[in-house]
Enzyme design. Sequence first.
Site, PDB file in Angstrom:
ATOM      1  N   GLY A 150       4.164  44.330  73.706  1.00  0.00           N
ATOM      2  CA  GLY A 150       4.811  45.643  73.599  1.00  0.00           C
ATOM      3  C   GLY A 150       3.888  46.753  73.147  1.00  0.00           C
ATOM      4  O   GLY A 150       3.593  47.676  73.898  1.00  0.00           O
ATOM      5  N   GLU A 191       4.335  52.065  72.970  1.00  0.00           N
ATOM      6  CA  GLU A 191       5.010  52.337  71.694  1.00  0.00           C
ATOM      7  C   GLU A 191       4.270  53.333  70.797  1.00  0.00           C
ATOM      8  O   GLU A 191       4.278  53.218  69.573  1.00  0.00           O
ATOM      9  CB  GLU A 191       5.289  51.037  70.936  1.00  0.00           C
ATOM     10  CG  GLU A 191       6.102  50.037  71.746  1.00  0.00           C
ATOM     11  CD  GLU A 191       6.405  48.746  71.004  1.00  0.00           C
ATOM     12  OE1 GLU A 191       6.198  48.707  69.782  1.00  0.00           O
ATOM     13  OE2 GLU A 191       6.846  47.784  71.647  1.00  0.00           O
ATOM     14  N   ARG A 244      -2.051  43.941  56.023  1.00  0.00           N
ATOM     15  CA  ARG A 244      -0.893  44.448  56.763  1.00  0.00           C
ATOM     16  C   ARG A 244       0.258  44.713  55.792  1.00  0.00           C
ATOM     17  O   ARG A 244       0.729  43.804  55.101  1.00  0.00           O
ATOM     18  CB  ARG A 244      -0.470  43.441  57.820  1.00  0.00           C
ATOM     19  CG  ARG A 244       0.859  43.713  58.496  1.00  0.00           C
ATOM     20  CD  ARG A 244       0.815  44.908  59.418  1.00  0.00           C
ATOM     21  NE  ARG A 244       2.020  44.984  60.227  1.00  0.00           N
ATOM     22  CZ  ARG A 244       2.492  46.092  60.764  1.00  0.00           C
ATOM     23  NH1 ARG A 244       1.840  47.222  60.577  1.00  0.00           N
ATOM     24  NH2 ARG A 244       3.578  46.084  61.506  1.00  0.00           N
ATOM     25  N   CYS A 290       7.865  35.863  65.918  1.00  0.00           N
ATOM     26  CA  CYS A 290       6.583  35.829  65.213  1.00  0.00           C
ATOM     27  C   CYS A 290       6.392  34.541  64.424  1.00  0.00           C
ATOM     28  O   CYS A 290       7.259  33.689  64.387  1.00  0.00           O
ATOM     29  CB  CYS A 290       6.487  37.017  64.266  1.00  0.00           C
ATOM     30  SG  CYS A 290       6.216  38.578  65.101  1.00  0.00           S
ATOM     31  N   HIS A 308      -4.180  38.677  65.639  1.00  0.00           N
ATOM     32  CA  HIS A 308      -4.404  39.049  64.244  1.00  0.00           C
ATOM     33  C   HIS A 308      -5.854  38.859  63.819  1.00  0.00           C
ATOM     34  O   HIS A 308      -6.233  39.220  62.710  1.00  0.00           O
ATOM     35  CB  HIS A 308      -3.478  38.250  63.333  1.00  0.00           C
ATOM     36  CG  HIS A 308      -2.038  38.568  63.580  1.00  0.00           C
ATOM     37  ND1 HIS A 308      -1.301  37.925  64.550  1.00  0.00           N
ATOM     38  CD2 HIS A 308      -1.214  39.486  63.015  1.00  0.00           C
ATOM     39  CE1 HIS A 308      -0.073  38.428  64.551  1.00  0.00           C
ATOM     40  NE2 HIS A 308       0.009  39.369  63.635  1.00  0.00           N
TER      41      HIS A 308
END
Length: 758
Positions: free
Chosen positions: A433, A485, A516, A645, A696
């Site tokens: 996304g 996005e 994060r 996730c 990540h």
Amino acid sequence: MKTAIVGYPRIGAHRELKFASEQYFRGACTEAELQETAKALRLANLTQQKESGLDWIPSNDFSFYDGMLDTAFLLNAVPKRYRELGLAPLDTYFAAARGYQGDKGDVKALAMKKWFNTNYHYMVPELEDDTAICLADEKPFHLYQEAKAAGVETKPVVIGAYTFLKLAVYNGKKTAADFVADIVKTYTDLLQKFQTLGTAWVQFDEPCLVMDMTAEDKALFTQLYAGILAAKGSVKVLLQTYFGDVRDCYDTICKLDVDGIGLDFLEGKQSAKLVTEQGFPNDKILFAGVVNGKNIWKNHYDKTLSLLAELSQHAEQIVLNTSCSLLHVPYTTANEHKLSEEVLSHFAYAAEKLTELKELKQILSAEHPQETAAYQKNAALFATPRSGANKSVQEQVAALKDADFVRLPAFAEREQIQKKTFGLPLLPTTTIGSFPQTAAVRANRAAFRKGEISQEQYDAFNKQQIADCVALQEKIGLDVLVHGEFERNDMVEYFGESLDGYVFTQNAWVQSYGTRCVKPPVIWGDVKRAKPMTVNWSVYAQSLTKKPMKGMLTGPVTILNWSFPREDISLKESAYQIALAIREEVLDLEANGITMIQVDEAALREKLPLRKSDWNSDYLDWAIPAFRLVHSGVKPETQIHTHMCYSEFTDIIAEIDDMDADVITFEASRSDLKILDSLQEHHFRTEVGPGVYDIHSPRVPSVEEIKLALHKMLEKIPVEKLWVNPDCGLKTRGDKETIPSLEHLVCAAQEVRCELSK
């Protein structure tokens, strides 16, 4: 009564640790400068806690990335692939956390999973057959001495031996039992070293004790602590649990030679019952978790005092404690300057929870507790009705019928209709996304929020970003596109801004993993869609390409789980309110020509009860229907995607299949695609993209690496059901690694297609 907390946030009131760490990763600051920032944050935390009057102040709750990773390095449980890089100690640590790709080698990061039922993620330790468990790091001792030098006596916090062994993975023939002797000796050495430093208390965190325990688990736990506690000497040990109750081992814990037992009386459904029915040993202190460490609502003092009165009849010594570490809540409401007084009066972040502990202590010490000013102010707050009720929303939820949760026709028929509708190749390629949020994107959003640019200027910038993103995806050769996005600050907050019933903070940042951080919105009242959320952006993006353009939404369970939820209505009712709002958006997208719609349920697993007996009745029986409610009204030609996730999915695969999506993508690359066996075993019907590389980590996967992942997937997943995608959104990455990674992804898919056609 005295007071304690399990742990405290470590990122800084203004995310100082995040920014300093990211500077270090970029080479923009030295290790010494990073360490200086970290020390300043630790000392500020200690000062704040001491000045609040807290009696038991923790140390070693600080981490540069994750506490489980710290424990692995403390115990010398560092896989050789990281040690062999020959990096400096801190860089070796970050290589295990983030992966490394440079002149010293190329290694992936350790696996990352959700920390129990929170949105925090931990690094999964790996134990190899030749791992030599021993005391290999000075961090807990250094931080204890640092605090002592600052005039603060602390209780050092260390992940307990049982939880460490239960959460580790074993890359060889050895099991947890084979490491018991070495880990007992190491924890014994740790206690003895603390004794030489004059430490009074050490806290061992054992959250795994609130999980279902087998006879083998109980034996392992007993064996570990029989050995560890035999050598504790003058050091007092607090066995701290959280996120649930210890019904499977309460009697065992009470018989151990520990000096304090920490129980969670908020999420622990049976904690109070265990104490009142089985009693509590007189020679131990009960650290009673009565102040919520996971939510931001103020403590209801009257309810807390009633609970403490009941507990005090069975426990002679009680310490007021948080239910878990305050890591999971923001720093302080003092940094919130835009919320109304009504809203702020109901909130308590970490600093305010220190105040709550202080006030509860003062109330309990008063001759007439209910006459104290703090008690009366709190009682008045809870006696005043909150704004935010919406009768029409409540009626909509009450009127839902079984048919509202069922999509027709059934999956098998829809699948064939959609294959004809879209005509995609085998192994269709797509992304999850989001695309990289550059400094320019963030600056545009910030300028708009500050009123420095107009709505037209803001939209024009984002449209250009979307156009560039679509062109890039076309150039790379992806089959199903996304708009990137660029208008979104966060996958939950963005949607909440278009929903009645939400309030938004300025600085309620909490750590999700490493650097994060997320800023969960707050569900204040009944939730209703106030306006379209994504339609204009998706329609514009689709106008730029003939390829399918996915509409991108966040699902109701994830919006709920990644918000601070209400405590005055059930989670089920909140989920259904949000689901009705997202359903309106789905139908609006479909009516405007968007025929692929992704409804992310990234956090579906997150709030799954820790005990299997509670899975369905307490959660899945409403969480799965909430997702089905969102998409049950669309046409068979419309393809519904979802994404999940980092979590353990294998034990709820059947329930995930029952969500009745058409395509699901998992964040499974870091766990070595272990989900594949479960997909095959359960004859998973939904088309699936397990994720061919880990976003990540900053490393770029090679074409051959991705091809190997695809071949591994094809051994377990039928080719007509396999999608090719990264394992998560690309928001946190840069173009430097994103573009070549996607180019390699498309190339790998094309080469495997050619191989399959021969």
